[in-house]
Design a protein around this motif. Structure first.
Motif, PDB file in Angstrom:
ATOM      1  N   ALA A  40       0.845  -1.196   0.000  1.00 43.07           N
ATOM      2  CA  ALA A  40       0.000   0.000   0.000  1.00 43.07           C
ATOM      3  C   ALA A  40       0.873   1.237   0.000  1.00 43.07           C
ATOM      4  O   ALA A  40       1.759   1.393   0.833  1.00 43.07           O
ATOM      5  CB  ALA A  40      -0.911  -0.010   1.231  1.00 43.07           C
ATOM      6  N   ARG A  41       0.644   2.125  -0.949  1.00 44.21           N
ATOM      7  CA  ARG A  41       1.411   3.361  -1.008  1.00 44.21           C
ATOM      8  C   ARG A  41       0.511   4.523  -1.390  1.00 44.21           C
ATOM      9  O   ARG A  41      -0.450   4.359  -2.158  1.00 44.21           O
ATOM     10  CB  ARG A  41       2.590   3.247  -1.976  1.00 44.21           C
ATOM     11  N   ALA A  42       0.811   5.675  -0.848  1.00 42.93           N
ATOM     12  CA  ALA A  42       0.046   6.876  -1.178  1.00 42.93           C
ATOM     13  C   ALA A  42       0.220   7.182  -2.665  1.00 42.93           C
ATOM     14  O   ALA A  42       1.339   7.166  -3.183  1.00 42.93           O
ATOM     15  CB  ALA A  42       0.523   8.051  -0.331  1.00 42.93           C
ATOM     16  N   GLY A  43      -0.875   7.447  -3.332  1.00 40.42           N
ATOM     17  CA  GLY A  43      -0.813   7.768  -4.760  1.00 40.42           C
ATOM     18  C   GLY A  43      -0.771   6.564  -5.666  1.00 40.42           C
ATOM     19  O   GLY A  43      -0.644   6.706  -6.886  1.00 40.42           O
ATOM     20  N   GLY A  44      -0.898   5.370  -5.105  1.00 42.02           N
ATOM     21  CA  GLY A  44      -0.849   4.162  -5.920  1.00 42.02           C
ATOM     22  C   GLY A  44      -2.143   3.931  -6.690  1.00 42.02           C
ATOM     23  O   GLY A  44      -3.183   4.531  -6.408  1.00 42.02           O
TER      24      GLY A  44
ATOM     25  N   THR B 137      -4.512   8.266  -4.258  1.00 44.31           N
ATOM     26  CA  THR B 137      -4.605   6.809  -4.321  1.00 44.31           C
ATOM     27  C   THR B 137      -5.914   6.424  -4.993  1.00 44.31           C
ATOM     28  O   THR B 137      -6.973   6.949  -4.653  1.00 44.31           O
ATOM     29  CB  THR B 137      -4.540   6.206  -2.906  1.00 44.31           C
TER      30      THR B 137
ATOM     31  N   SER C 152      -1.942   6.338   3.494  1.00 49.71           N
ATOM     32  CA  SER C 152      -2.108   7.705   2.994  1.00 49.71           C
ATOM     33  C   SER C 152      -2.486   8.682   4.103  1.00 49.71           C
ATOM     34  O   SER C 152      -3.151   9.689   3.851  1.00 49.71           O
ATOM     35  CB  SER C 152      -3.186   7.733   1.897  1.00 49.71           C
TER      36      SER C 152
ATOM     37  N   TYR D 285      -4.636   0.770  -8.023  1.00 45.55           N
ATOM     38  CA  TYR D 285      -4.943  -0.640  -7.776  1.00 45.55           C
ATOM     39  C   TYR D 285      -6.200  -1.037  -8.546  1.00 45.55           C
ATOM     40  O   TYR D 285      -7.088  -0.220  -8.771  1.00 45.55           O
ATOM     41  CB  TYR D 285      -5.145  -0.887  -6.272  1.00 45.55           C
TER      42      TYR D 285
ATOM     43  N   PRO E 101      -8.886   6.056  -0.241  1.00 47.61           N
ATOM     44  CA  PRO E 101      -8.633   6.104  -1.686  1.00 47.61           C
ATOM     45  C   PRO E 101      -9.883   6.524  -2.447  1.00 47.61           C
ATOM     46  O   PRO E 101     -10.999   6.457  -1.943  1.00 47.61           O
ATOM     47  CB  PRO E 101      -8.260   4.654  -2.014  1.00 47.61           C
TER      48      PRO E 101
ATOM     49  N   ASP F  92      -0.200  -0.793  -9.290  1.00 50.43           N
ATOM     50  CA  ASP F  92       0.617  -1.279  -8.178  1.00 50.43           C
ATOM     51  C   ASP F  92       0.190  -2.652  -7.680  1.00 50.43           C
ATOM     52  O   ASP F  92       0.929  -3.284  -6.922  1.00 50.43           O
ATOM     53  CB  ASP F  92       0.561  -0.282  -7.022  1.00 50.43           C
TER      54      ASP F  92
ATOM     55  N   LEU G 228      -5.222   0.855   2.333  1.00 53.79           N
ATOM     56  CA  LEU G 228      -4.729   1.971   1.525  1.00 53.79           C
ATOM     57  C   LEU G 228      -4.849   3.299   2.274  1.00 53.79           C
ATOM     58  O   LEU G 228      -3.984   4.177   2.143  1.00 53.79           O
ATOM     59  CB  LEU G 228      -5.498   2.032   0.204  1.00 53.79           C
TER      60      LEU G 228
END
Length: 266
Positions: free
Chosen positions: A105-109, A211, A182, A111, A187, A136, A178
């Motif tokens: 899980a990453r900020a701005g990802g 995200t 963040s 999915y 998201p 991602d 997510l």
């Protein structure tokens, strides 16, 4: 002397993998086997025909295999495979699948969330599209076809061996994971609907800039009502009459690449 009987114990074990949803995956053909090796997956068993081992491709791959392949007659190898022709090579790889923790899980990802899709070929094609669009990872709802299905692996052309995939994930679990990455910001859930959504090519500025989760279901039923209610944005791909809907993979490809174009442009 190679394996000549379909009653061989190894062959019986491999036949069961065609119906399995466990950690072992059946890889059919040299392309998938090479992709598994490149991804660092452990191969439990490798079967090859004498013709393949004598070919240029077989000779080139021999040095990359962890052990000498078991030699098997071509007719027996074809009976093991889901494909019309495994092209002389079949391998069993250890490919465990986890829940939401499988996704970084990453900020701005970006999915992909797949809701109830049952066709393994479509799932494999979706994974290929998601990887090509720079997603991602991909999360599969409970009840979605398993990503280790031989047809899914084959249709993915290796993407299901590389792309992070989480199985048995409900939308709330993915949302929480997510959001935690963040700073508690949830998201943006973008749901594809066949009609009455925002035109994909007329999105308001800023939609999906953080995200993003693109959710889609099977071509007929679409996403569940609960997932549709979660949508931050409902998107519809404009279609010329009389076509009413698109295959899930085609729809996902159009949406992911358009969203990617907008994000990169911004």
């Amino acid at each position: 002397m190679g394996i000549e009987s379909r009653r061989n114990r190894t062959l019986k074990d491999i036949r069961r993998l065609r119906r399995s949803k466990g950690d072992l995956a059946l890889l059919e053909g040299p392309h998938l086997t090479a992709a598994a090796l490149a991804a660092g997956l452990a191969l439990e068993t490798v079967l090859a025909t004498p013709e393949f081992l004598a070919s240029a491709v077989g000779t080139a791959m021999a040095g990359d295999l962890p052990a000498t392949p078991l030699v098997v007659e071509a007719r027996l190898l074809e009976q093991l495979a889901d494909a019309d022709s495994p092209r002389g090579l079949l391998a069993v790889a250890r490919l465990p699948r986890a829940g939401v923790e499988a996704l970084a899980a990453r900020a701005g990802g970006v999915y992909l969330y797949v809701d109830g899709l049952q066709d393994p070929g479509n799932l494999g094609a979706l994974a290929r599209v998601a990887e090509a669009a720079g997603a991602d990872g991909m999360a599969l709802s409970p009840g979605t076809v398993h990503p280790n299905h031989p047809r899914a692996l084959r249709a993915s052309a290796g993407s299901l061996l590389r792309l992070p995939v989480a199985v048995g994930v409900d939308a709330g679990m993915l949302d929480g994971s997510l959001a935690a990455a963040s700073g508690a910001v949830p998201p943006c859930w973008v749901v594809l609907v066949p009609r009455d959504g925002i035109d994909l090519y007329a999105l308001p500025p800023g939609v999906g800039s953080g995200t993003l989760v693109l959710a889609l279901g099977a071509e007929g039923p679409g996403v569940s009502p609960a997932l549709a209610a979660r949508a931050t944005c409902r998107l519809t791909i404009p279609l010329a009459s009389p076509v009413e809907s698109l295959n899930a993979t085609v729809a996902a490809a159009l949406a992911l690449f358009e969203l990617r174009r907008r994000r990169h442009r911004g």
